[in-house]
Design a protein around this motif. Structure first.
Motif: not given
Ligand code: ADP
Ligand code: MG
Lengths: 280, 397
Positions: B109, B111, B113, B115-116, B176-177
Motif C-alpha cells: 500500500m 499512502f 502523505n 506515512a514513512l 516499501r510497497a
C-alpha cells in the motif's frame, strides 16, 4: 452540620491493611531495602575518582562538554564539603525510586494509551497524585513501612510516578495515525507495532516524562528525610532544626548540583549529540 | 484472470450500521439517512472486478468514499457488508492471523502523505514489510536495495526521510510497497500531494514500472487527467456509489449520467483520445501492380486528389497524387512506382491525438494508421482530429 468521621474510616482501613497484609508489606519493604542498599553499596564503594570520571564521560556523551565540565566541578565541590557519601545515599534513593516508578509507570502508560476507559479512570487519579502536597504521602508510608529509607522511597515513587505514566501514554497517543495505518497495512502485529513504531516514535516524550520523574524523585527524597530516609535531606533538615545555617546551605547546594547534573543529562538523552560544547 | 473482486460492498460509519444498512437497501438516500440517524455512508453497494495486471483507477471528488473503499480491500476499514475476493479467497472471512498474512504477502500500500517511519533510515523504511515478516536483516536489506534501485533512489539507503523531498519520499513509499513483492498495489492518492511536474514524472515512472512488473494496481485519485492517463479502467464514485466503470475512452465518449458528463467536460482530450477512435475506413486504395490508368479511374470515381498505394500484402507503399499520375500517362508510362511519395506519416492505433496534431504541420496528406506489419487500418484527416478534440462522437467503431 454532621461531622463525617472520614479520618476515622481511613484509620480503620489502614489498620485493617496493616493487620492483614503484614507479610505483603514486609516483603515489599525487604525488596525495596535491598535495592536501595545495593545501589548505595555500588555508588559508595566505587572510588571517588573513578565515579568522577564515569560521571564526566556520561555527561560528555549525552549533554556535551559544558555539562561535563560543570559536573566535574560540581562533584569536586561536593567532595570538598564532605557531602559525597550523603549525596551518593540520596542518589541511591533517587535511582531506586525512579527505577520502580519506571517499572510500574511504563506498562501502565502503555496500557493507558491503548484503553480509553483506563485513560478516563487514571487521569483524575494521576492529577490527584500530583497535586497532593508531597509530605501527605509520608504518613501512610510510615504507617505501612515504619521509619527509614523504605517509606521514603515508597512515598517518592507515588509522588514521582505520574509524569512517566502520563507522558508515556501521551507520547504513544500522539504517534501520527497514518504511520500506524501503514504498519497495519503491512501486517504488523500489535506487539510489533508497539515496539517498532509506537515506542520509538514516542521516545522523546517518554524521556521528557523520565526527566520529570527523576526531578520529582529528587525533590521528594529530600522531603522524606522527615521520616528518616537519610542522605542530603537529612543534612538540610538538621541544619534547619539546629539553626546551623551553614550546614543547611551546604546540604542544599549539594542537592542543587545533583539536580542540575541529572536534569542536563536526562534531558539530553535521545537528542542529537552535541559534543562541541554549549547548548542549542 | 480476475485478481480482485468486490461484491455489494457497503461501509456505514456509526453506532448501528446494520440497521442503517437496511434503510439504505430499502432505497433511502444518503442525505435522508444522515438527517435521521447521524450515520455516514462511506461506500454504498460497490461491485467491481479487477483483472490481473490491470491498473484500476477509482476516481471521485473528495468525500465520495474512495479512501474508505480502498481500505475495505485490506480491511484497514471493516466493511459493513459485502465480500472482497483476492485470488478467489474471501478476505472478509479471514481471521486476524490470516488477514495479516494477506496484508504481508499479497498487498502493498502507498499512502497520500507517504506515512514513512520518521525514526528509521530509508533502507529500514523500505525493509519494514520484510522485517514484520521476520526476514533476516541481510536478506531484507538486499531486497530493500533492489526495491530502491527500481524507483531510482540508489544511494539514499542511509538517509532519513526528513532529508528527502516529497517526490523522493513517495518513491520510498512505493519502494516499501514493492519490497515484499506483492501481487496487488493499493495506492490512495499516492501522487496527489506532489507538485504537478513531479507528479507527472511519478505517473510516467509508475507506468514504466508497471510495464515491467505487471502488478494489479488499484489507484485512487480525484484528478481526472491522472485517471485517464494511467487507468486501464476507471470507476467513478459519487456519494459512496460507483456510478460508472469503463475504459478512459468509454467514459469520455459515453458518460453514464450528467454527473460524469460534467466531470469529463473540460478534460484535455488531446491526451486521451487515440488514433484508432478517430480514424476513417479507407474505401479506396490502389495496388502497386495496378498501374496509372486504374489509379486515375479510382481517384475520379471516389472524387479524390490522391490515393494510397499498397503492395500485394496490403502493406503501405506510399501515396500518389492525381496530377503526378496524369503526367505519367501523358508520358506513356504505366508503372506507379516512380511517382509514389513514400514520405507520409504513419502512426499505430494507440497514438494520442496530441501526438498526431504536429504531424499535419509539414504534410499535406492525411495520416495513415497502420498495424505492426504496416497494413493500413485507417486514415486520419485534419478535420477528424478537430472533431476528436471537440468531443464530437460522430465516429463509433
Ligand atoms: N472514520 C469515519 N467516521 C465517520 N465517517 C467517515 C469516516 N471516514 C470517512 N467518513 C465519511 O465517509 C465519506 C467518505 O470518506 P472518504 O472515503 O475519506 O472519501 P474520499 O477518500 O473519497 O475523500 C465521507 O463523507 C466521510 O466524511
Ligand atoms: Mg481520500
Amino acid at each position: 452540620m454532621i461531622r463525617l468521621p472520614l479520618g476515622f474510616y481511613v484509620e480503620k482501613g489502614v489498620d485493617w491493611l496493616t493487620n492483614n497484609l503484614d507479610g505483603f508489606f514486609g516483603g515489599i519493604k525487604y525488596a525495596i531495602e535491598s535495592i536501595i542498599n545495593g545501589f548505595e553499596f555500588v555508588y559508595v564503594s566505587v572510588p571517588f575518582v573513578i565515579m568522577l570520571i564515569l560521571i564526566a564521560v556520561l555527561a560528555y556523551f549525552t549533554a556535551g562538554k559544558r555539562t561535563a565540565i560543570f559536573a566535574v566541578f560540581g562533584c569536586l565541590l561536593i567532595k570538598s564539603i564532605e557531602l559525597w557519601q550523603m549525596t551518593m545515599k540520596t542518589f541511591a534513593l533517587v535511582t531506586t525510586a525512579t527505577l520502580i516508578a519506571l517499572i510500574i509507570g511504563l506498562p501502565l502508560g502503555i496500557w493507558m494509551s491503548r484503553s480509553d476507559r483506563l485513560n478516563k479512570v487514571m487521569r483524575p487519579i494521576l492529577d490527584f497524585m500530583q497535586t497532593m502536597p508531597a509530605f501527605v504521602y509520608l504518613i501512610p508510608a510510615v504507617y505501612f513501612f515504619d521509619l527509614g529509607p523504605v517509606p521514603g522511597a515508597v512515598a517518592t515513587i507515588i509522588f514521582a510516578m505520574p509524569p512517566i505514566v502520563r507522558l508515556t501514554s501521551l507520547g504513544i497517543r500522539q504517534v501520527p495515525s497514518d504511520v500506524i495505518e501503514a504498519s497495519r497495512a503491512f501486517g504488523a502485529t500489535p506487539k510489533q507495532m508497539l515496539f517498532k513504531v509506537q515506542i520509538p516514535l514516542a521516545m522523546p516524550t517518554i524521556l521528557a516524562g523520565l526527566n520529570q520523574t527523576i526531578m520529582l524523585s529528587l525533590s521528594m527524597v529530600v522531603i522524606s528525610a522527615m521520616i528518616g530516609s537519610g542522605g542530603l535531606g537529612d543534612v538540610v533538615l538538621k541544619g534547619i532544626s539546629q539553626m546551623k545555617i551553614g550546614d543547611g546551605f551546604e546540604g542544599g547546594l549539594a542537592v542543587v548540583i545533583l539536580a542540575m547534573i541529572l536534569d542536563r543529562v536526562t534531558q539530553s538523552i535521545g537528542k542529537p549529540k552535541n559534543l562541541s560544547g554549549g547548548r542549542k | 484472470m480476475i485478481k480482485l473482486e468486490v461484491k455489494n460492498l457497503y461501509k456505514i460509519f456509526g453506532s448501528t450500521p446494520h440497521k442503517v444498512l437496511e434503510m439504505l437497501k430499502k432505497g433511502k438516500s444518503k442525505k435522508e439517512i444522515l438527517k435521521e440517524t447521524d450515520h455516514g455512508i462511506g461506500v454504498s453497494n460497490a461491485s467491481f472486478a479487477v483483472e490481473e495486471g490491470e491498473i484500476f483507477v477509482v476516481m471521485g471528488l473528495s468525500g465520495s468514499g474512495k479512501s474508505t473503499l480502498i481500505r475495505c480491500l485490506n480491511r484497514l476499514i471493516e466493511p459493513t457488508s459485502g465480500v472482497v475476493y483476492i485470488d478467489n479467497e474471501d478476505i472478509t472471512k479471514c481471521d486476524k492471523a490470516q488477514l495479516r498474512e494477506v496484508r504481508r504477502k499479497k498487498i502493498g500500500m502507498v499512502f497520500q502523505n507517504f506515512a514513512l517511519l520518521p525514526h528509521r533510515s530509508i533502507e529500514e523504511n523500505v525493509a519494514f514489510g520484510l522485517e514484520i515478516q521476520g526476514v533476516g536483516i541481510d536478506e531484507r536489506n538486499k531486497k530493500a536495495l533492489e526495491s530502491l534501485e527500481l524507483v531510482g533512489l540508489k544511494g539514499y539507503e542511509k538517509s532519513m526521510p526528513s532529508e528527502l523531498s516529497g517526490g523522493m519520499q513517495q518513491r520510498v513509499g512505493l519502494a516499501r510497497a514493492l519490497a515484499t513483492n506483492p501481487d496487488i498495489l493499493l495506492m490512495d492518492e499516492a501522487f496527489s500531494a506532489l507538485d504537478p511536474l513531479i507528479r507527472k514524472d511519478m505517473q510516467d515512472e509508475l507506468l514504466a514500472l508497471q510495464s515491467k512488473m505487471q502488478k494489479t494496481i488499484i489507484f485512487i485519485t480525484h484528478d481526472l487527467d491522472e485517471a485517464l492517463k494511467i487507468g486501464d479502467r476507471i470507476a467513478i464514485m459519487k456519494d459512496g456509489e460507483i456510478v460508472q466503470i469503463g475504459s478512459p475512452e468509454e467514459i469520455l465518449k459515453h458518460p453514464a449520467n450528467d454527473y460524469v458528463k460534467e466531470f469529463v467536460q473540460d478534460v484535455n482530450r488531446v491526451k486521451v483520445v487515440t488514433a484508432s477512435s478517430i480514424m476513417k475506413k479507407v474505401d479506396t486504395i490502389v495496388y502497386s501492380k495496378d498501374g496509372a490508368r486504374i489509379a486515375v479511374r479510382r481517384m475520379k470515381e471516389a472524387n479524390l486528389s490522391s490515393v494510397f498505394v499498397v503492395d500485394k500484402q496490403r502493406k503501405l507503399k506510399g501515396i500518389v497524387t492525381i496530377e503526378d499520375t496524369m503526367e505519367l500517362i501523358k508520358a506513356n508510362k504505366d508503372d506507379l512506382s516512380e511517382i509514389i511519395d513514400s514520405d507520409i506519416n504513419e502512426v499505430s492505433p494507440d497514438v494520442l491525438i496530441g501526438d498526431i496534431i504536429p504531424l499535419f504541420i509539414n504534410s499535406r496528406y492525411p495520416v495513415v494508421v497502420v498495424d505492426e506489419e504496416r497494413k493500413i487500418l485507417g486514415i486520419i484527416f485534419k478535420v477528424s482530429v478537430l472533431a476528436g478534440i471537440m468531443g464530437g462522437g460522430e465516429e463509433d467503431d
